[in-house]
Design a protein around this motif. Structure first.
Motif, PDB file in Angstrom:
ATOM      1  N   ALA A 220      46.348  30.485  25.237  1.00 37.31           N
ATOM      2  CA  ALA A 220      45.059  30.421  25.742  1.00 37.31           C
ATOM      3  C   ALA A 220      45.164  29.874  27.035  1.00 37.31           C
ATOM      4  O   ALA A 220      44.975  28.729  27.145  1.00 37.31           O
ATOM      5  N   HIS A 221      45.134  30.742  28.122  1.00 36.18           N
ATOM      6  CA  HIS A 221      45.366  30.431  29.503  1.00 36.18           C
ATOM      7  C   HIS A 221      43.952  30.085  29.983  1.00 36.18           C
ATOM      8  O   HIS A 221      43.803  29.505  31.038  1.00 36.18           O
ATOM      9  N   GLY A 222      42.925  30.553  29.595  1.00 38.80           N
ATOM     10  CA  GLY A 222      41.396  30.086  30.157  1.00 38.80           C
ATOM     11  C   GLY A 222      40.398  30.060  29.220  1.00 38.80           C
ATOM     12  O   GLY A 222      40.424  30.326  27.839  1.00 38.80           O
ATOM     13  N   ILE A 223      39.537  29.585  29.645  1.00 38.78           N
ATOM     14  CA  ILE A 223      38.132  29.043  28.710  1.00 38.78           C
ATOM     15  C   ILE A 223      36.997  30.021  29.426  1.00 38.78           C
ATOM     16  O   ILE A 223      36.608  29.576  30.691  1.00 38.78           O
ATOM     17  N   VAL A 224      36.095  30.590  28.802  1.00 32.45           N
ATOM     18  CA  VAL A 224      35.083  31.394  29.385  1.00 32.45           C
ATOM     19  C   VAL A 224      34.039  30.266  30.078  1.00 32.45           C
ATOM     20  O   VAL A 224      33.700  29.574  29.358  1.00 32.45           O
ATOM     21  N   SER A 225      33.981  30.650  31.325  1.00 29.26           N
ATOM     22  CA  SER A 225      32.878  29.535  31.875  1.00 29.26           C
ATOM     23  C   SER A 225      31.797  30.047  32.707  1.00 29.26           C
ATOM     24  O   SER A 225      30.714  30.034  31.912  1.00 29.26           O
ATOM     25  N   HIS A 226      31.923  30.765  33.463  1.00 27.86           N
ATOM     26  CA  HIS A 226      30.846  31.322  34.253  1.00 27.86           C
ATOM     27  C   HIS A 226      30.782  32.489  35.011  1.00 27.86           C
ATOM     28  O   HIS A 226      31.909  32.742  35.527  1.00 27.86           O
ATOM     29  N   GLY A 227      29.890  33.056  35.326  1.00 31.37           N
ATOM     30  CA  GLY A 227      29.860  34.221  36.386  1.00 31.37           C
ATOM     31  C   GLY A 227      29.409  34.107  37.625  1.00 31.37           C
ATOM     32  O   GLY A 227      28.953  32.919  37.911  1.00 31.37           O
ATOM     33  N   MET A 228      29.116  35.163  38.283  1.00 27.67           N
ATOM     34  CA  MET A 228      28.704  34.961  39.860  1.00 27.67           C
ATOM     35  C   MET A 228      27.118  35.674  39.606  1.00 27.67           C
ATOM     36  O   MET A 228      26.998  36.756  40.253  1.00 27.67           O
ATOM     37  N   GLY A 229      26.333  34.578  39.449  1.00 32.01           N
ATOM     38  CA  GLY A 229      25.076  35.344  39.355  1.00 32.01           C
ATOM     39  C   GLY A 229      24.806  36.427  38.253  1.00 32.01           C
ATOM     40  O   GLY A 229      25.391  36.248  37.250  1.00 32.01           O
ATOM     41  N   ARG A 230      24.343  37.525  38.610  1.00 31.23           N
ATOM     42  CA  ARG A 230      24.097  38.443  37.733  1.00 31.23           C
ATOM     43  C   ARG A 230      25.243  39.526  37.737  1.00 31.23           C
ATOM     44  O   ARG A 230      25.313  40.508  37.200  1.00 31.23           O
ATOM     45  N   ARG A 231      26.139  39.422  38.631  1.00 36.16           N
ATOM     46  CA  ARG A 231      27.312  40.268  38.691  1.00 36.16           C
ATOM     47  C   ARG A 231      28.152  40.118  37.533  1.00 36.16           C
ATOM     48  O   ARG A 231      28.387  38.970  36.724  1.00 36.16           O
ATOM     49  N   LEU A 232      28.725  41.463  37.307  1.00 38.38           N
ATOM     50  CA  LEU A 232      29.697  41.375  35.975  1.00 38.38           C
ATOM     51  C   LEU A 232      31.010  41.280  36.414  1.00 38.38           C
ATOM     52  O   LEU A 232      31.980  40.793  35.681  1.00 38.38           O
ATOM     53  N   PHE A 233      31.387  41.315  37.733  1.00 44.67           N
ATOM     54  CA  PHE A 233      32.759  41.171  38.252  1.00 44.67           C
ATOM     55  C   PHE A 233      32.573  40.431  39.493  1.00 44.67           C
ATOM     56  O   PHE A 233      31.922  40.804  40.346  1.00 44.67           O
TER      57      PHE A 233
END
Length: 266
Positions: A220-233
């Motif tokens: 487990a290298h990461g934890i789902v945190s946040h996005g860039m506004g409404r961008r999916l990528f």
């Protein structure tokens, strides 16, 4: 039944910026035994509400998740559901365990979502079996390379609109160069965050699965945190290796207080 009804009516945390599985597939049931469904009930003067997030078991008595998942105001009760595939039914494999207490990273910032990590201490140890198992975390200096294909699983929404998924879904995403996230966000910290995503925007995580793990090379290298506004990528994940010393310190503190033994494995 009451808890099941509460899950059915639970809605996504309004500040959760990542977690919806888009472009993914249903996993083989119980093939991700480290996954946790984190159910929160919050009570205050205006009433009570139910929220949910993802998480992952790292020790029989401890689950990691995102700090922004846990409200800081009101009376909060947290239950972790382990061994689940279809979260809408009470599967025989599920273990429902209350959370005794939790620890936010001292530098966590709700506004910038920096240091977005929380450690949940279970009221009893989980029973480790084929459906419930902890996942390893990386060491302090262990970094995942750009271009590495990782996976994110959870029960979040599978479309921009609509309900969350009843069954566990998973999507493969690649680790991106930190410079990409730095260009898009002044709050991105390369030491404590990972830049991840599918540049074609056909695969993503968003609302509903914050707190779930980014699994790369079986860790487990990461934890789902946040996005860039409404961008999916791209998306931002908490970099677990950066926090490994802090996690170990908290686990040692947990161990100082004896927990009841888990029931015998079935």
């Amino acid at each position: 039944m009451l808890l099941l009804l509460l899950i059915s009516s639970a809605f996504v945390l309004p500040w959760a910026g990542a977690g919806r599985i888009i472009g993914g597939n249903e996993v083989v049931p119980h093939s991700r035994p480290y996954m946790a469904y984190v159910l929160m009930h919050v009570s205050n003067r205006s009433g009570s509400k139910a929220f949910y997030c993802g998480g992952f078991l790292i020790r029989p008595d401890a689950v990691l998740s995102a700090a922004h998942c846990v409200p800081k105001k009101g009376r909060v009760n947290i239950t972790v559901i382990l061994g689940a595939h279809n979260i809408r039914i009470r599967e025989w494999s599920q273990q429902w365990i209350s959370v005794r207490d939790w620890v936010f990273h001292p530098r966590y910032s709700p506004d910038s979502v920096k240091y977005d990590i929380v450690l949940l201490r279970l009221i009893r140890r989980a029973t480790i079996n084929q459906n419930v198992q902890p996942i390893s975390i990386p060491c302090r200096n262990e970094r995942v390379r750009v271009g590495t294909k990782c996976s994110v699983a959870g029960w979040g929404r599978t479309y921009l609109t609509g309900h969350s998924s009843n069954v566990m879904m998973e999507v493969d995403l690649k680790v991106q160069n930190d410079k990409l996230c730095q260009q898009l966000s002044s709050t991105y910290l390369r030491r404590s965050m990972i830049c991840v995503g599918d540049q074609n925007s056909r695969k993503s995580s968003f609302d509903g699965d914050s707190g779930g793990p980014l699994v790369c090379n079986q860790k487990a290298h990461g934890i789902v945190s946040h996005g860039m506004g409404r961008r999916l990528f791209p998306e931002v994940f908490t970099r677990v290796s950066y926090f490994e010393p802090w996690i170990r310190q908290q686990l040692r503190r947990f161990a100082l207080q004896e927990l009841p033994a888990s029931p015998s494995s079935q």
